[in-house]
Write a protein that holds these residues in place. Structure first.
Motif, mmCIF file in Angstrom:
data_model
loop_
_atom_site.group_PDB
_atom_site.id
_atom_site.type_symbol
_atom_site.label_atom_id
_atom_site.label_comp_id
_atom_site.label_asym_id
_atom_site.label_seq_id
_atom_site.Cartn_x
_atom_site.Cartn_y
_atom_site.Cartn_z
ATOM 1 N N SER B 94 -14.975 -15.798 17.168
ATOM 2 C CA SER B 94 -16.268 -16.466 17.205
ATOM 3 C C SER B 94 -16.398 -17.215 18.525
ATOM 4 O O SER B 94 -15.420 -17.649 19.115
ATOM 5 C CB SER B 94 -16.393 -17.441 16.048
ATOM 6 N N ASP B 351 -17.859 -24.033 12.192
ATOM 7 C CA ASP B 351 -16.723 -23.133 12.027
ATOM 8 C C ASP B 351 -15.935 -23.458 10.759
ATOM 9 O O ASP B 351 -14.811 -23.017 10.595
ATOM 10 C CB ASP B 351 -15.765 -23.214 13.220
ATOM 11 N N ARG B 353 -15.392 -23.515 6.548
ATOM 12 C CA ARG B 353 -15.753 -22.744 5.362
ATOM 13 C C ARG B 353 -15.820 -23.681 4.166
ATOM 14 O O ARG B 353 -14.895 -24.450 3.923
ATOM 15 C CB ARG B 353 -14.699 -21.668 5.107
ATOM 16 N N TYR B 595 -20.033 -20.130 5.133
ATOM 17 C CA TYR B 595 -19.440 -20.282 6.464
ATOM 18 C C TYR B 595 -20.436 -21.053 7.316
ATOM 19 O O TYR B 595 -21.591 -20.637 7.455
ATOM 20 C CB TYR B 595 -19.159 -18.911 7.070
ATOM 21 N N ASP B 597 -21.968 -21.650 10.324
ATOM 22 C CA ASP B 597 -22.045 -20.870 11.553
ATOM 23 C C ASP B 597 -22.602 -21.744 12.687
ATOM 24 O O ASP B 597 -23.662 -22.362 12.512
ATOM 25 C CB ASP B 597 -22.979 -19.678 11.300
ATOM 26 N N GLU B 599 -24.080 -20.852 15.171
ATOM 27 C CA GLU B 599 -25.354 -20.287 15.620
ATOM 28 C C GLU B 599 -26.528 -20.940 14.899
ATOM 29 O O GLU B 599 -27.635 -20.956 15.418
ATOM 30 C CB GLU B 599 -25.379 -18.787 15.334
ATOM 31 N N THR B 600 -26.300 -21.420 13.686
ATOM 32 C CA THR B 600 -27.410 -21.928 12.898
ATOM 33 C C THR B 600 -27.644 -23.411 13.121
ATOM 34 O O THR B 600 -28.310 -24.044 12.325
ATOM 35 C CB THR B 600 -27.137 -21.701 11.401
ATOM 36 N N TYR B 608 -26.566 -28.171 10.368
ATOM 37 C CA TYR B 608 -26.536 -26.718 10.206
ATOM 38 C C TYR B 608 -27.253 -26.380 8.916
ATOM 39 O O TYR B 608 -27.003 -27.028 7.882
ATOM 40 C CB TYR B 608 -25.101 -26.208 10.128
ATOM 41 N N ASN B 614 -25.205 -17.135 5.172
ATOM 42 C CA ASN B 614 -23.965 -17.827 5.474
ATOM 43 C C ASN B 614 -22.886 -17.572 4.433
ATOM 44 O O ASN B 614 -21.770 -18.068 4.578
ATOM 45 C CB ASN B 614 -24.207 -19.327 5.570
ATOM 46 N N HIS B 616 -19.939 -15.971 2.571
ATOM 47 C CA HIS B 616 -18.833 -15.321 3.267
ATOM 48 C C HIS B 616 -17.628 -15.234 2.339
ATOM 49 O O HIS B 616 -17.511 -16.024 1.391
ATOM 50 C CB HIS B 616 -18.489 -16.158 4.517
ATOM 51 N N PHE B 637 -14.860 -13.956 13.067
ATOM 52 C CA PHE B 637 -14.630 -15.245 12.415
ATOM 53 C C PHE B 637 -13.226 -15.720 12.746
ATOM 54 O O PHE B 637 -12.282 -14.928 12.673
ATOM 55 C CB PHE B 637 -14.765 -15.113 10.902
#
Lengths: 319, 797
Positions: B94, B351, B353, B595, B597, B599-600, B608, B614, B616, B637
């Motif tokens: 990632s 990052d 979970r 997860y 992320d 990006e979000t 986030y 998301n 996972h 990941f």
């Protein structure tokens, strides 16, 4: 090749003759011969009594040419060197009385004791081998050769040589003291001898031979890498602070000619890097500014330049 | 005199470099545990590293006179983070966010620029960059709080020194610049940007001090966020300005107020349209495939009938099982059926979970959840304030040094209807709204917490504290005693060997994972798996589906995935990893959840947003000391570890190198012995090769033969008496050797001829004579002869 060997025997003869007079100074004698062959003038600098004058006289005798001597005193006039016109009462015309420069070998003893005015009288003679008196250029002998001496200590009442004068010399050499064996030999030989024995100094080299030799020296080959090395050496010299006036092209030409002469003396008809480096101290010590530490400076300059690489010369680079 | 830099300047530059490096290293080390002070060991490391950096820096600035080198160094250092990003992207890891990389690049640039503070332009640039970095780290990125203080220290320390330089050495340089730029703009040169620099310094200092006084070290960011218009505010000054995060307590509190119309007590939430975890799975991965059974009723004879005493099996709750064979998600076109955007919002490190369900039993097609939730873990309450209560999880094992970092998360449940508390692995503390009674919570699985008899209402805010393991410690763990623990048999599941087909087992063998159980082996398996297959997201799988055998019809999904298709969704990656790990002797289980992320990330609201995208699947592996650690086998990941310092990275690489050497010791030993023999005999070998060449290979001409001989003899002599100085000819060199060389005079003469004579001139000897001379010289001046000579000379001396 055979021609070289032929003349080389004469050269060896000349060296032997000089070595008999100046004992234990083979290197010096070789340098003198090299200068002679490359048509360069010599400045001998050393303490009194080490044999400067003896060497000059011995050279003149060995070559058998006309020898003249100027004792450079402070009141010496330029005309005393070059010669002058006198009026002949009988013929009612001016007649030229040639001075000592009209000779094959000229010894200018204690040159720095005479005035700059007289010193400069020698400039033209040394550079162009002619003197101009009353608008008339009079050529000197083709083998005209000056050996000047000077005394490094006791500078009272002396006139240091100007750069223009110095540049006209090829080498500055110093005699140095003889070693113990040579000195002992000298003492032994002086017993029962009144003066210099001319017969003993006779060699087979004549002035005519010298001309021929000088011609042959100029034909000694200089290959491309060696010439490159010479250029590098010149570059290195010019970059040094002590050589503030640089190194004139005349000096560079002389350098090459001296190397050729040394190669010839060593029986080669091509120049090797050792030739360049061997003649460099004599040539450069004339042109360095100041007296202190000259040899160390020259040594460091030479050590900065690598010798010409040992490669097979290419066809394009050869001459 | 301009050639030499002033000595004073150099000294000051040394000092600046040293202090800057020191502060950067300290910050770098203390960033490992947020909010903690650097300990004594780290100080020692910093103290030892500083002189090193200072010396290197001084040397570089001494030698780096040309501008080109400086620019090269800038480019190199500045591009390191981006190169790392590129590498991670290439290798399927990632990717850290761009802002983070920019910050790191600027940090690197500032470090380099410390070395070149004697250059005026660079000093200006570094000041500008340092200021930029400070402002950015304040306002933009929440994770940089610790770093921002480091930048402050740098600037505050470095600025006065730089200004001092400028003041002290302004005279000569100004004059120099005047000369350079002629006399066009003398007045402007005089002023330069010093007031701007000063102003910046003053402003930054005031900001820092004010922020610190107002909020303390931890929440400087919020002060800035209040001032920055787009941040939406924090609710500190105006409660209505909040972005929604932190509303949970209000909602829970509303439930205790009779006059409240808070939604917690309202019955409309009892029947809810909010998607449960089961619904979210179905939306993301498709519904479980149901075989259409063609059954016919047939009457049985009374002899076959039997009365059963036991009750029929309990109908399991939805979401307690997970089948691998699934069909396409039925995407409804009605607008009212469209999923809401976010299921939950998260604040905290990305990052991560968030675990929702874990599955232990696997029969080859279906994972099923454990039923007995009796774990040794205890829950206790710890009252902190009047409003909220923190609950602590007490594990049966002591807190080990495996944990290196504590992570805080704030989770707001928005659209998700769940009774399970979504929390990161190794949860340590949590707090939910205003709940104060620990009886309200039960267990939904091992170390998974649920709220009893109901679901969390929308808008509930959870806060969690969890621990992260350090990779450095994991690598050193011993897994020898893992099998002996019978307690976790169901996770070890010896039947894993039955589940894997022969072709899969052959494939795993070809991966060359090694026999010794260690964390390195686990990581190796994961990396092999990541490179072996391609991850499909929801849309991809539909496209690929078209010309393949549908996955739902395959009898053995794992074989189909690993051997035939080599592409699939993340649950197949996780399932494969778990099954293979079980056959290798590790205890592990499948875990599903969210997860977080990077990006979000919503920059404006600083959180986030988690949607069904998301969701996972990953794997948790049991360590020898009963800690479950999440590992992620899906490409793209990363397994979450504690923050690695540079020292840790160096250690881990060193560990890898050492373990590699230990594994391949015989090969390495053999190769090194061979190479050292070659190394010891290198001169002899070279000599032999050259002599062979001279004697046998026909040489182009006499000159090259002579020169090759001379060069070789020179090399031989150089071995024992030192190499020839560059300014000495070879004649001089040979004559200076303490050996009688009269015999070789001919060779030396030939050498001079070969190198320097014009081409027209032939040698004095014939070709065969030359050859003879050369060979004689080579054989006479042999290495052994020279060596003996040297030793005898040395003995005399």
């Amino acid at each position: 090749m055979t021609h070289v060997i032929d003349h080389r025997e004469k050269l060896i003869d000349l060296k032997n003759a000089l070595n008999r007079v100046i004992l234990g100074k083979t290197e010096l004698v070789e340098n003198v011969v090299v200068c002679l062959l490359s048509r360069g003038h010599i400045l001998l600098e050393d303490l009194p009594g080490l044999g400067k004058t003896t060497l000059a006289k011995a050279l003149a005798i060995a070559l058998g040419g006309r020898f003249a001597r100027i004792q450079c005193t402070p009141d010496l006039m330029p005309s005393d060197v070059t010669g002058f016109q006198v009026f002949d009462q009988n013929k009612r015309e001016f007649q030229f009385l040639p001075g000592p420069v009209f000779s094959d070998i000229l010894l200018a003893d204690e040159i720095n004791r005479t005035s700059p005015r007289t010193q400069s009288a020698l400039l033209e003679a040394m550079a162009e081998r002619q003197v101009t008196i009353d608008n008339l250029a009079r050529p000197l002998a083709k083998t005209f050769f000056v050996i000047a001496t000077q005394n490094p200590v006791d500078q009272h009442g002396t006139y240091p040589l100007p750069e223009a004068q110095l540049d006209r010399f090829a080498m500055k050499l110093s005699m140095g003291y003889p070693d113990r064996a040579s000195e002992s030999q000298l003492l032994k030989e002086s017993v029962g001898t009144a003066s210099m024995d001319r017969d003993e100094l006779q060699s087979s080299v004549t002035i005519h031979d010298l001309e021929q030799l000088q011609l042959e020296v100029s034909c000694v080959a200089v290959s491309e890498p060696v010439r490159d090395e010479l250029m590098n050496l010149v570059q290195s010299v010019r970059e040094n602070r002590r050589f503030s006036n640089g190194l004139s092209p005349r000096a560079v030409l002389l350098w090459q000619r001296l190397a050729q002469a040394r190669a010839y003396v060593h029986g080669r008809d091509f120049v090797i890097p050792d030739d360049l480096r061997d003649v460099a101290p004599g040539l450069l010590s004339l042109r360095i500014a100041g007296h202190s530490n000259a040899s160390a400076t020259i040594e460091s300059i030479l050590s900065k330049v690598p010798v010409a690489p040992m490669v097979v010369p290419s066809k394009a680079g050869s001459q | 005199m301009t050639e030499r830099p002033d000595k004073m300047l150099l000294k000051c530059q040394f000092l600046t470099t040293l202090i800057c490096m020191c502060s950067i290293i300290l910050i770098e080390q203390s960033r490992m545990i947020p909010g903690s002070e650097p300990n004594r060991l780290q100080l020692w490391v910093a103290a030892l590293a500083c002189p090193f950096f200072a010396i290197i820096g001084g040397m570089i600035s001494q030698f780096a006179r040309s501008n080109r080198l400086i620019y090269l160094m800038f480019c190199a250092m500045g591009s390191i983070p981006f190169a790392e990003m590129l590498y991670r992207w290439q290798s399927g890891h990632s990717i850290p966010t761009l802002e983070k990389n920019l910050m790191l690049a600027i940090e690197c640039l500032i470090v380099v620029m410390c070395l070149f503070t004697q250059q005026w332009k660079i000093r200006r640039l570094s000041l500008f960059l340092a200021g930029l970095m400070a402002i950015m780290s304040f306002a933009v990125i929440p994770e940089m709080q610790g770093l921002s203080m480091g930048v402050m220290i740098q600037i505050i320390v470095a600025l006065p020194l730089w200004l001092y330089f400028e003041h002290r050495f302004a005279g000569p340089r100004r004059i120099q610049e005047k000369v350079d730029q002629t006399i066009e703009e003398p007045a402007k040169i005089r002023i330069r940007n010093r007031p701007a620099v000063l102003r910046m310094m003053i402003w930054i200092t005031i900001l820092a001090v004010a922020s610190y006084l107002l909020k303390g070290d931890r929440q400087i960011r919020y002060v800035i966020a209040e001032w920055v218009g787009s941040s939406g505010g924090t609710g500190e000054t105006d409660e209505m300005a909040t972005s929604g995060v932190g509303d949970g307590p209000n909602e829970v509190a509303a439930s205790q107020n009779a006059e409240s119309v808070g939604f917690t007590d309202s019955e409309i939430y009892l029947e809810t349209d909010r998607p449960s975890l089961f619904d979210a799975f179905n939306e993301q991965y498709g519904e479980p495939f149901k075989r259409q059974k063609v059954e016919r009723m047939q009457a049985m004879g009374p002899q076959n009938m039997k009365e059963t005493e036991s009750r029929p099996k309990e109908n399991l709750e939805a979401g307690r099982t997970f089948e691998l064979q699934r069909q396409q998600a039925d995407k409804s076109r009605k607008i009212e059926d469209r999923p809401a955007i976010a299921l939950a919002f998260v604040q905290g490190p990305a990052d991560t979970r968030l675990k929702l369900a874990s599955f232990d039993q696997f029969d080859g097609k279906t994972w099923s959840m454990e039923h007995d939730c009796n774990d040794n873990c205890q829950l206790s309450s710890e009252i902190k304030t009047n409003k909220s209560c923190w609950f602590c999880l007490h594990y049966p094992y002591p807190v080990t040094e495996l944990f290196q970092e504590t992570v805080n998360h704030k989770i707001k449940l928005a659209n998700l209807d769940t009774s399970v508390l979504p929390a990161p692995a190794n949860l340590w503390k949590f707090h939910v709204g205003g709940i104060r009674e620990s009886e309200m919570f039960g267990w939904a699985g091992v170390n998974v917490i649920r709220i009893k008899d109901r679901t969390f209402p929308a808008g509930t805010t959870l806060e969690t504290q969890s621990r992260r393991v350090s990779r450095k410690q994991l690598i050193q763990l011993h897994f020898h005693d893992l099998i002996s623990k019978s307690k976790h048999d169901k996770h070890f599941q010896g039947n894993g060997t039955d589940i894997l087909s022969v072709s899969v087992r052959n494939l795993v063998e070809s991966w060359n994972l090694g026999t010794e159980r260690s964390w390195i082996q686990v990581e190796r398996l994961i990396s092999r798996l990541k490179n072996h297959a391609v991850l499909e997201t929801g849309l991809d799988s539909q496209r690929i589906e078209a010309n393949r055998v549908p996955l739902e019809q395959s009898a053995d999904p794992i074989t189909d995935f690993l051997v035939d298709r080599r592409s699939g969704p993340d649950y197949l990656f996780a399932t494969s990893a778990a099954t293979i790990l079980r056959t290798l002797g590790y205890s592990c289980r499948l875990v599903s959840g969210f997860y977080v992320d990077p990006e979000t990330y919503d920059g404006k609201k600083a959180h986030y947003a988690l949607t069904s995208k998301n969701l996972h699947f990953w794997v948790e592996i049991l360590l020898p000391n009963s800690i479950w650690v999440p590992i992620d086998p899906s490409p793209g990941f990363d397994t979450e570890y504690a923050h690695e310092t540079y020292a840790d990275m160096v250690f881990i690489w060193g560990w890898f190198v050492v373990s590699w050497i230990v594994r391949n010791q015989i090969a390495i030993l053999t190769i090194s012995v061979i190479f050292s023999i070659i190394f010891l005999l290198r001169r002899w070998l070279y000599d032999q090769v050259i002599v062979f060449y001279l004697n046998t290979v026909p040489v182009a001409c006499d000159r090259s033969r002579v020169l090759a001989t001379v060069r070789h003899l020179e090399w031989r002599a150089g071995r024992f008496f030192g190499t020839r100085p560059l300014d000495r000819s070879f004649r001089y060199y040979f004559q200076s050797l303490p050996i009688q060389l009269e015999k070789h005079e001919r060779l030396i003469q030939l050498g001079e001829w070969a190198a320097y004579a014009p081409l027209e001139k032939g040698a004095d000897y014939k070709s065969n004579e030359i050859r003879e001379i050369c060979q004689k010289a080579v054989s006479e001046m042999s290495c052994s002869f020279l060596r003996r000579f040297k030793h005898s000379k040395g003995g005399e001396q």
